[in-house]
Design a protein around this motif. Sequence first.
Motif, PDB file in Angstrom:
ATOM      1  N   LYS A  98     -77.139  55.405 -24.435  1.00 12.02           N
ATOM      2  CA  LYS A  98     -77.466  54.007 -24.719  1.00 12.02           C
ATOM      3  C   LYS A  98     -76.585  53.016 -23.952  1.00 12.02           C
ATOM      4  CE  LYS A  98     -80.758  54.105 -27.923  1.00 12.02           C
ATOM      5  NZ  LYS A  98     -82.037  53.364 -27.779  1.00 12.02           N
ATOM      6  N   ARG A  99     -75.583  53.496 -23.261  1.00 12.34           N
ATOM      7  CA  ARG A  99     -74.571  52.608 -22.697  1.00 12.34           C
ATOM      8  C   ARG A  99     -75.114  51.682 -21.613  1.00 12.34           C
ATOM      9  NH1 ARG A  99     -69.837  57.296 -22.570  1.00 12.34           N
ATOM     10  NH2 ARG A  99     -69.340  57.142 -24.802  1.00 12.34           N
ATOM     11  N   VAL A 100     -75.837  52.209 -20.658  1.00 13.78           N
ATOM     12  CA  VAL A 100     -76.389  51.377 -19.589  1.00 13.78           C
ATOM     13  C   VAL A 100     -77.385  50.371 -20.159  1.00 13.78           C
ATOM     14  CG1 VAL A 100     -77.767  51.385 -17.472  1.00 13.78           C
ATOM     15  CG2 VAL A 100     -76.011  53.128 -17.817  1.00 13.78           C
ATOM     16  N   GLU A 101     -78.186  50.813 -21.112  1.00 12.24           N
ATOM     17  CA  GLU A 101     -79.157  49.922 -21.753  1.00 12.24           C
ATOM     18  C   GLU A 101     -78.461  48.755 -22.444  1.00 12.24           C
ATOM     19  OE1 GLU A 101     -82.138  50.097 -25.614  1.00 12.24           O
ATOM     20  OE2 GLU A 101     -81.804  51.940 -24.464  1.00 12.24           O
ATOM     21  N   ARG A 102     -77.359  49.036 -23.143  1.00 11.37           N
ATOM     22  CA  ARG A 102     -76.629  47.977 -23.851  1.00 11.37           C
ATOM     23  C   ARG A 102     -75.944  47.034 -22.856  1.00 11.37           C
ATOM     24  NH1 ARG A 102     -79.489  49.062 -27.356  1.00 11.37           N
ATOM     25  NH2 ARG A 102     -78.992  49.870 -29.437  1.00 11.37           N
ATOM     26  N   LEU A 103     -75.447  47.560 -21.766  1.00 10.74           N
ATOM     27  CA  LEU A 103     -74.847  46.704 -20.739  1.00 10.74           C
ATOM     28  C   LEU A 103     -75.896  45.748 -20.176  1.00 10.74           C
ATOM     29  CD1 LEU A 103     -72.596  49.295 -18.860  1.00 10.74           C
ATOM     30  CD2 LEU A 103     -71.783  47.340 -20.182  1.00 10.74           C
ATOM     31  N   HIS A 104     -77.085  46.287 -19.901  1.00 11.69           N
ATOM     32  CA  HIS A 104     -78.181  45.432 -19.420  1.00 11.69           C
ATOM     33  C   HIS A 104     -78.521  44.357 -20.453  1.00 11.69           C
ATOM     34  CE1 HIS A 104     -79.629  46.819 -15.553  1.00 11.69           C
ATOM     35  NE2 HIS A 104     -79.535  48.085 -15.935  1.00 11.69           N
ATOM     36  N   GLU A 105     -78.535  44.745 -21.716  1.00  8.62           N
ATOM     37  CA  GLU A 105     -78.895  43.794 -22.761  1.00  8.62           C
ATOM     38  C   GLU A 105     -77.886  42.652 -22.824  1.00  8.62           C
ATOM     39  OE1 GLU A 105     -80.064  43.767 -27.539  1.00  8.62           O
ATOM     40  OE2 GLU A 105     -79.768  45.672 -26.460  1.00  8.62           O
ATOM     41  N   PHE A 106     -76.603  42.988 -22.696  1.00  4.33           N
ATOM     42  CA  PHE A 106     -75.590  41.935 -22.735  1.00  4.33           C
ATOM     43  C   PHE A 106     -75.762  40.977 -21.560  1.00  4.33           C
ATOM     44  CE2 PHE A 106     -71.525  40.302 -21.127  1.00  4.33           C
ATOM     45  CZ  PHE A 106     -71.120  39.552 -22.222  1.00  4.33           C
ATOM     46  N   TRP A 107     -75.873  41.503 -20.364  1.00  4.48           N
ATOM     47  CA  TRP A 107     -75.933  40.644 -19.178  1.00  4.48           C
ATOM     48  C   TRP A 107     -77.254  39.882 -19.095  1.00  4.48           C
ATOM     49  CZ3 TRP A 107     -72.011  39.189 -16.123  1.00  4.48           C
ATOM     50  CH2 TRP A 107     -70.803  39.848 -16.305  1.00  4.48           C
ATOM     51  N   ASP A 108     -78.324  40.492 -19.548  1.00  4.71           N
ATOM     52  CA  ASP A 108     -79.601  39.770 -19.589  1.00  4.71           C
ATOM     53  C   ASP A 108     -79.549  38.641 -20.616  1.00  4.71           C
ATOM     54  OD1 ASP A 108     -80.696  41.390 -17.661  1.00  4.71           O
ATOM     55  OD2 ASP A 108     -81.692  42.731 -19.076  1.00  4.71           O
ATOM     56  N   THR A 109     -78.738  38.823 -21.648  1.00  7.55           N
ATOM     57  CA  THR A 109     -78.622  37.809 -22.697  1.00  7.55           C
ATOM     58  C   THR A 109     -77.807  36.607 -22.226  1.00  7.55           C
ATOM     59  OG1 THR A 109     -78.812  39.424 -24.491  1.00  7.55           O
ATOM     60  CG2 THR A 109     -77.754  37.333 -25.022  1.00  7.55           C
ATOM     61  N   VAL A 110     -76.648  36.859 -21.635  1.00  6.38           N
ATOM     62  CA  VAL A 110     -75.723  35.759 -21.331  1.00  6.38           C
ATOM     63  C   VAL A 110     -76.042  35.045 -20.017  1.00  6.38           C
ATOM     64  CG1 VAL A 110     -73.893  36.896 -22.625  1.00  6.38           C
ATOM     65  CG2 VAL A 110     -74.008  37.219 -20.147  1.00  6.38           C
TER      66      VAL A 110
END
Length: 434
Positions: A63-75
């Motif tokens: 899940k790590r890459v997915e969560r990193l994408h989610e953070f950067w797509d959010t901010v």
Amino acid sequence: MKKIHLPPYKETVLIFQGGGALGAYQCGAYEGLAEAGIEPNWLAGISIGAINSAIVAGNPPEKRVERLHEFWDTVCRPPSVSARLATDFASMMGLGFESFQQSFEHVVNKTLGSYAAAMAVMEGQNEFFYPRPFAPGFGSPSQVSFYDTSPLKGTLERLVDFDRINHKDAIRLSLGATNVGTGNFVYFDNRYMKIGPEHVMASGSLPPGFPATEIDGEFYWDGGCVSNTPLLYVLTENDRVDTLIFQVDLWSARGKIPTNILEISERQKDIQYSSRTRVITDAVRSIHIMRQRLMDTLDRIPEDVRNADPFFKQIREEAMGARFNVIQLIYQNKSHEGHYKDCEFSAETMVRHWHEGLADVEKTLSDSSCLNMPPKGENFVTYDIHRKERFTSESPDLASDPKAPAFVYESSGHRGHPDPKKISPKTRKAAAKK
């Protein structure tokens, strides 16, 4: 990317520097390592590197890459329609005229990048930080700043499983910060304490933009106020075991001489926040020499004397050093970027940074020999993919620039006092070749 079989290192460490919007480069680097089957058992970060480290440590590997994408797509700011139209126009007009297309894209990237940075300054970033209505305020250090970072706490709680981070079998996580009252460099380490979102935020509380973070009555600022890399902490806190370190840096100490005030501002940031790997290498080399001298001294003591006193066994164990292989992944500045590159939170720039990190890992791992265990007698080696050079504690980076005069210090490789004689370009080239 093919899977990499690492030599028998006891620890694999991933180090993330601070650098704001440049932090997407670290995510690309992590994704490349994950694709190659390389997962760290120790993460150390500062500022944006602390956020990326917490997201990796606080999620299962799948899940790590997915969560990193989610953070950067959010901010990050959503993709710009203007940027897309300009890029399409450049591609259409540049058919057969590659130089025109590159020049046009340079202008577009620079213009839109400065706009995105200006919007970050004026409006903040989604679920990350927002301008204070009556900035900078007064009173408690946690209230005096130009921006309010409280939205970041909710974002971290949504994307990071802190129970996973604080589990007894968790991957090790170390976050650097600065104690505002004492000025000391401190680390929040899940080996010794429980980590929460406030510790991650403290590591990234860069003044005067961001407020200090209060934890148990103490106030903390960004670790970059003292040092922007956790490398020395990793080396000193190591359990004296052979260690492979991937150091992902966002600021390059090497760069061109600035010719205007904006370039001076950018260059100043690069120098201030770049990692001092060379200085750390010199320190490690000195320790290595002292340890070797101590081992040689112990060998001169008769064996029956050593066997009769357990103190000598303890000293020998303390003197034995571990081997460290540091793989440096350093983001390379782009000509269209300016002094605002660390606050350029556009989706387009984020994607470029991410791809740069992924590409640098792929280039590094294309020759897996750089991951080899240092040979016997060497306790510290570094490798930089952009320079394609490997430096050791016995053969340091003394000739990085043959054109620049430098001083030779006998203490760097020999005993004695500093020798102020300058190295000629010819000698420096010979040293580099050797």
